[in-house]
Structures are given as structure tokens and as C-alpha cells.
Design a protein around this motif. Sequence first.
Motif, PDB file in Angstrom:
ATOM      1  N   VAL A   1     -15.770   2.981  77.873  1.00 46.23           N
ATOM      2  CA  VAL A   1     -15.885   1.711  77.137  1.00 46.23           C
ATOM      3  C   VAL A   1     -14.480   1.172  76.870  1.00 46.23           C
ATOM      4  O   VAL A   1     -13.651   1.830  76.243  1.00 46.23           O
ATOM      5  N   LEU A   2     -14.248  -0.046  77.367  1.00 45.40           N
ATOM      6  CA  LEU A   2     -12.937  -0.679  77.131  1.00 45.40           C
ATOM      7  C   LEU A   2     -12.969  -1.507  75.862  1.00 45.40           C
ATOM      8  O   LEU A   2     -12.006  -1.571  75.114  1.00 45.40           O
ATOM      9  N   GLY A   3     -14.106  -2.168  75.650  1.00 46.89           N
ATOM     10  CA  GLY A   3     -14.203  -3.019  74.469  1.00 46.89           C
ATOM     11  C   GLY A   3     -15.509  -3.780  74.462  1.00 46.89           C
ATOM     12  O   GLY A   3     -16.411  -3.517  75.283  1.00 46.89           O
ATOM     13  N   ILE A   4     -15.630  -4.705  73.504  1.00 42.84           N
ATOM     14  CA  ILE A   4     -16.837  -5.528  73.385  1.00 42.84           C
ATOM     15  C   ILE A   4     -16.391  -6.980  73.393  1.00 42.84           C
ATOM     16  O   ILE A   4     -15.428  -7.338  72.718  1.00 42.84           O
ATOM     17  N   VAL A   5     -17.114  -7.785  74.162  1.00 43.95           N
ATOM     18  CA  VAL A   5     -16.765  -9.207  74.157  1.00 43.95           C
ATOM     19  C   VAL A   5     -17.988 -10.002  73.682  1.00 43.95           C
ATOM     20  O   VAL A   5     -19.124  -9.770  74.119  1.00 43.95           O
ATOM     21  N   GLU A   6     -17.746 -10.887  72.730  1.00 48.97           N
ATOM     22  CA  GLU A   6     -18.837 -11.675  72.154  1.00 48.97           C
ATOM     23  C   GLU A   6     -19.319 -12.728  73.157  1.00 48.97           C
ATOM     24  O   GLU A   6     -18.533 -13.218  73.978  1.00 48.97           O
TER      25      GLU A   6
ATOM     26  N   GLY B   1     -13.408 -17.882  65.074  1.00 51.19           N
ATOM     27  CA  GLY B   1     -12.415 -17.824  64.003  1.00 51.19           C
ATOM     28  C   GLY B   1     -12.746 -16.766  62.969  1.00 51.19           C
ATOM     29  O   GLY B   1     -12.482 -16.933  61.775  1.00 51.19           O
ATOM     30  N   GLU B   2     -13.352 -15.648  63.420  1.00 47.31           N
ATOM     31  CA  GLU B   2     -13.770 -14.578  62.504  1.00 47.31           C
ATOM     32  C   GLU B   2     -13.015 -13.289  62.784  1.00 47.31           C
ATOM     33  O   GLU B   2     -12.495 -13.093  63.882  1.00 47.31           O
ATOM     34  N   TYR B   3     -13.005 -12.404  61.795  1.00 47.96           N
ATOM     35  CA  TYR B   3     -12.496 -11.053  62.009  1.00 47.96           C
ATOM     36  C   TYR B   3     -13.644 -10.235  62.592  1.00 47.96           C
ATOM     37  O   TYR B   3     -14.597  -9.923  61.900  1.00 47.96           O
ATOM     38  N   TYR B   4     -13.552  -9.941  63.890  1.00 46.12           N
ATOM     39  CA  TYR B   4     -14.627  -9.228  64.591  1.00 46.12           C
ATOM     40  C   TYR B   4     -14.457  -7.720  64.436  1.00 46.12           C
ATOM     41  O   TYR B   4     -13.423  -7.169  64.803  1.00 46.12           O
ATOM     42  N   LEU B   5     -15.489  -7.066  63.984  1.00 42.81           N
ATOM     43  CA  LEU B   5     -15.481  -5.601  63.954  1.00 42.81           C
ATOM     44  C   LEU B   5     -15.365  -5.042  65.373  1.00 42.81           C
ATOM     45  O   LEU B   5     -14.747  -4.002  65.607  1.00 42.81           O
ATOM     46  N   THR B   6     -15.947  -5.787  66.301  1.00 47.65           N
ATOM     47  CA  THR B   6     -15.981  -5.338  67.701  1.00 47.65           C
ATOM     48  C   THR B   6     -14.585  -5.134  68.302  1.00 47.65           C
ATOM     49  O   THR B   6     -14.407  -4.324  69.208  1.00 47.65           O
ATOM     50  N   ASP B   7     -13.601  -5.864  67.763  1.00 49.53           N
ATOM     51  CA  ASP B   7     -12.235  -5.745  68.292  1.00 49.53           C
ATOM     52  C   ASP B   7     -11.608  -4.373  68.017  1.00 49.53           C
ATOM     53  O   ASP B   7     -10.619  -3.994  68.637  1.00 49.53           O
ATOM     54  N   VAL B   8     -12.192  -3.657  67.044  1.00 51.56           N
ATOM     55  CA  VAL B   8     -11.664  -2.336  66.681  1.00 51.56           C
ATOM     56  C   VAL B   8     -11.625  -1.406  67.909  1.00 51.56           C
ATOM     57  O   VAL B   8     -10.674  -0.648  68.090  1.00 51.56           O
ATOM     58  N   LEU B   9     -12.641  -1.519  68.768  1.00 56.26           N
ATOM     59  CA  LEU B   9     -12.714  -0.605  69.917  1.00 56.26           C
ATOM     60  C   LEU B   9     -11.530  -0.807  70.870  1.00 56.26           C
ATOM     61  O   LEU B   9     -10.894   0.155  71.305  1.00 56.26           O
ATOM     62  N   GLU B  10     -11.251  -2.050  71.171  1.00 58.80           N
ATOM     63  CA  GLU B  10     -10.146  -2.350  72.088  1.00 58.80           C
ATOM     64  C   GLU B  10      -8.819  -1.870  71.482  1.00 58.80           C
ATOM     65  O   GLU B  10      -7.970  -1.311  72.186  1.00 58.80           O
ATOM     66  N   LYS B  11      -8.679  -2.071  70.182  1.00 57.92           N
ATOM     67  CA  LYS B  11      -7.438  -1.659  69.514  1.00 57.92           C
ATOM     68  C   LYS B  11      -7.273  -0.138  69.526  1.00 57.92           C
ATOM     69  O   LYS B  11      -6.161   0.374  69.699  1.00 57.92           O
ATOM     70  N   LEU B  12      -8.396   0.568  69.347  1.00 53.56           N
ATOM     71  CA  LEU B  12      -8.327   2.033  69.390  1.00 53.56           C
ATOM     72  C   LEU B  12      -7.946   2.495  70.788  1.00 53.56           C
ATOM     73  O   LEU B  12      -7.133   3.411  70.955  1.00 53.56           O
ATOM     74  N   ASN B  13      -8.528   1.848  71.805  1.00 53.64           N
ATOM     75  CA  ASN B  13      -8.176   2.168  73.185  1.00 53.64           C
ATOM     76  C   ASN B  13      -6.681   1.978  73.420  1.00 53.64           C
ATOM     77  O   ASN B  13      -6.020   2.830  73.996  1.00 53.64           O
ATOM     78  N   ALA B  14      -6.180   0.848  72.927  1.00 53.19           N
ATOM     79  CA  ALA B  14      -4.758   0.531  73.122  1.00 53.19           C
ATOM     80  C   ALA B  14      -3.877   1.579  72.456  1.00 53.19           C
ATOM     81  O   ALA B  14      -2.771   1.866  72.927  1.00 53.19           O
ATOM     82  N   ALA B  15      -4.390   2.164  71.343  1.00 50.62           N
ATOM     83  CA  ALA B  15      -3.616   3.189  70.631  1.00 50.62           C
ATOM     84  C   ALA B  15      -3.813   4.574  71.241  1.00 50.62           C
ATOM     85  O   ALA B  15      -3.348   5.573  70.704  1.00 50.62           O
ATOM     86  N   GLY B  16      -4.566   4.621  72.366  1.00 52.25           N
ATOM     87  CA  GLY B  16      -4.751   5.893  73.077  1.00 52.25           C
ATOM     88  C   GLY B  16      -5.826   6.787  72.484  1.00 52.25           C
ATOM     89  O   GLY B  16      -5.883   7.986  72.773  1.00 52.25           O
TER      90      GLY B  16
END
Length: 457
Positions: free
Chosen positions: A150-155, A195-210
Motif C-alpha cells: 500500500v502506497l497511499g489512499i487517494v480521495e 481543503g481538509e486535513y485528510y486522515l488518509t494522508d497519514v499512510l503516505e507520510k508513514l511510507n515516506a518515513a520508511g
Amino acid sequence: MEALVAVILAAGKGTRMRSKLPKVLHKVGGKAMLQHVIDAAELAGCKEKVVIIGHEAELVEAMVAGQGKTALQAEQLGTGHAVMQAKEALAGFTGTAMILCGDTPLLDGEGLKKFYEAHKASGAAATVLTAIMDDPFGYGRIVRDEAGNVLGIVEQKDATEEQRAIKEINTGIYCLECPLMFEVLATLTCNNAQGEYYLTDVLEKLNAAGKKVGGVITQDSDMVMGINSRKQMAVAEAVMRERILDKLMDSGVTIMDPASTFIEASVKIGRDTIIYPYTWLEGSTEIGEDCEIGPNVRLTDVKVGKANHLQFLYGHECEVKNNVTAGPYIHLRPNTVIEDNVKIGNFVEVKNSNIGVGTKLPHLTYIGDSDIGSGVNMGCGCITVNYDGKKKHRTVVGDNAFVGCNTNLVAPVTVGANTYIGAGSTITKNVPEDALGIGRERQKNIEGWAKKYRESE
Ligand code: UD1
Ligand code: CA
């Protein structure tokens, strides 16, 4: 604190419900949607539950009271922002936060538990529960690499044509490791279509942090069904109804016509009881074995023993013991106890009264605020006159009394055991044991009167 907690998002307005009531308080299967979610979280092993409240916060808070914590999201700035509000309630917590939504009433605790176990076994920092949908419109899509990671979630609103073709969707349920979750949430931005703070973005950020990110596909797409409108609520209601009835049938209850039978999840029914059509069983109602209930019975918070036959009857907050026959057209009101072997015929109302073993109330009778002994026969049309316009008074009828038809028992009054009461009496004074009580005008016959009347001009 246990290592698994739930964060339940319930701050949204639920605009499409067009309701004064917050969406999560609408009932499915007789229980608020949010309550279903709290119960599922409990079953899954979440020892703490933090409910994020916002729209009509006081009402939602009142429902949660005693079952978990609440955190206020004063402005609804997105799902990521919502979860952030749990930070204080979960200060110092190390373990897994399971993120749930308050509008998914079909959640299954066992399914959630399996999801949590899969998350733990994988050692991931975050796992999202996903589902495959023929029509994924509106949902966030799960983006995976060629190896299936899983790389991330896109709305929906942010997705490219290609991404919109993905059929694997985000159910909105996640397991996220804390305190890492809060660290990543603090870095979210709202550069997106809504224009919202998406919870879904957390996954991509975790991936980026390894960090390791996972996705588990559920086969039970009913369970993750989110309710946005009354139409969807009716669909959920039907699914829940079917589940409840299936469970009862599997446990040995006969349901003659599931399509016209409405039973809440809280109701218990014993083996070999038969439920006839047009029956509603609600609240804390419990029914024993070998009963025949219905057609047309509604029981709300009623305790029913074994081998009872009830038809065309409405009972609420009362008790019917064993081997009782009642109906048609009966109203059993609160605080009533019907003992074993009682027979109640048609058009009878009983309120705040005890009806003794083997007593008969065959037709057209009102018993209110009374203690009726055992083996009593109340004739047709007997009435307890329990209300003087200001206060209610009790009527006592002793064992084996035979109360003639059309009797008024004017309370407070006691009719002794083994008495007879003459038909048509209005009894205002106590009747001693073994007596005949009679309180009516003596009959007078005027010979020839009718003939004379007919022949007169
Ligand atoms: C969300 C997911 C989407 C997923 C879908 C599943 C995001 C950005 N998207 O979209 O990927 O497929 O759920 O149903 O997370 N809420 C708050 N505060 C807010 C915003 C929402 O408490 O500020 C609550 C809502 O009351 C609701 C839940 O969060 O219970 C989901 O919010 P909603 O706006 O319905 O998200 P979706 O657009 O459906
Ligand atoms: Ca939604």
C-alpha cells in the motif's frame, strides 16, 4: 491502559439525513448507530473508546456517557483533524488506535478483532481495512505498487482517471500505532480538493518515513457500510433484521414469515417458540421456550415465560409467566404480572396489577391497580373503578372469587376469598370471605304494562 483503544469519528453533521437529530444517533435495529460501533469496539477488545464529537455535541456526549471518553472537534476540518482531537484523551498511550466511524452500524466485533490481530502480526505502523467494490464511486481508492504494498489512499475528488478505476476502496477503518500516529497527524496539510486535513494522508507520510504500511481486504462489505442517507439506513436495517432473524432461527426459533417480523437485537427467545407474522419484539423482551407469539403481537420490555399463547396483543414493561393464553385484542400495561395458567380473552386491559394463578379474565374487562388472587373468574364487562378524578386506589380480589358480569369494583375495595358477586353490582364496600356481595337495584315487574302501552294511542 490496554494496548488497543478505539477512536470513533462522530463529529460530522450528516447533512444528507436532513434531520434535526445527529446522524450517529439515528437507530438501526432499535439501537443508535454510534452504539453499535461502541459495542463492536468493545467486542474487538478496545478497552478505551474516544468518541470525537462536534455537531450537536451535547446529545452525542449524553449517549456516550459512561462508555468512554469524548473529545470535542469544534470545527469539522477533516478526518485527520478529527483524530488529532483525541491527543489529550490518549496522552501517554502506547499501543494501537483503531479508527472507526460512528455511522457504520453493521460493524462486527469479531471481524474487527481479526483485523487488529492481522495488523499486530504484520508489525506495521499502520494498516487500513479495505474492500473491493463494483462501484467504488465516492470512496478513497487504495493505491498499491506492483508488489502489492500500500502506497497511499487517494480521495475520489483528488484521483486521476486511472486511479478512479481502482476498485479497492478505503473503508475508513484503520489500526494506527501510537504515539507515532499523533506525530504524523501534526504534519498534515490541507492542500487538496476539499481543503481538509485528510486522515488518509497519514499512510503516505508513514511510507515516506520508511515505516511499514499494510492493507487488509475484508470480504464482508456489509460490515463496513457507511450510512449517509435514510435510504441507506433502510438498507442497513434490512441487513440487520435478516441477521437477527437468522440467528434466532439457527438457535431453534420458528419464524413463520421473516418479511413481516421485527425483532431487535436485544431480544431473547427460547427454543421451539413460534413467531407468527406481524410481530414486533423490542427492548429487553425475553420469551421462554414453546410459546406461540402472534400474529400481531408487540412486546416492549416484556418478560414472557414458557408455553404461552399470545395473539393480537400489545404488552409493555410487564411480565407473563407460564402457560398463559391471551388474546385477541389485549393491552398489558406497565407493572403487570400475569401468573401461570391465566386465561385472558378478548378486549381486556390490565394495568399495574397482579393476576393470580389460573385466574380468568375472559372478555371486556379493565383491571387497574389491582391484586387479583388465584382461581378468580371475572365475568364479562367487569371494571375496577380505580380513579376518583384525583387519585388512584387499589382493588383486592381474594382467591376463588366469582365476580358476576358487568360488576364495578369501586376502589379502594377488597372482595374476600371464595365470594360471589352478583352480576351488575357496583361494589363500594368490602365483601367478607365466603359472602355474596350484591349491590344493585332490586328488580320490579309490572304485570301487563307492555301490553297496555302497545294498545294505548
Ligand atoms: C472518508 C475517507 C475515504 C473513505 C470513506 C469511507 C478521508 C479523507 N476519506 O471519506 O477515503 O473511503 O471515509 O467511508 O478520510 N468526521 C469528523 N470530523 C471531520 C470530518 C469527518 O468527525 O472533520 C467524521 C464524519 O462524521 C464521519 C467520518 O468522519 O463519521 C468520515 O467523514 P466523511 O466526511 O464522511 O468522509 P468521506 O468523505 O466519506
Ligand atoms: Ca462518509
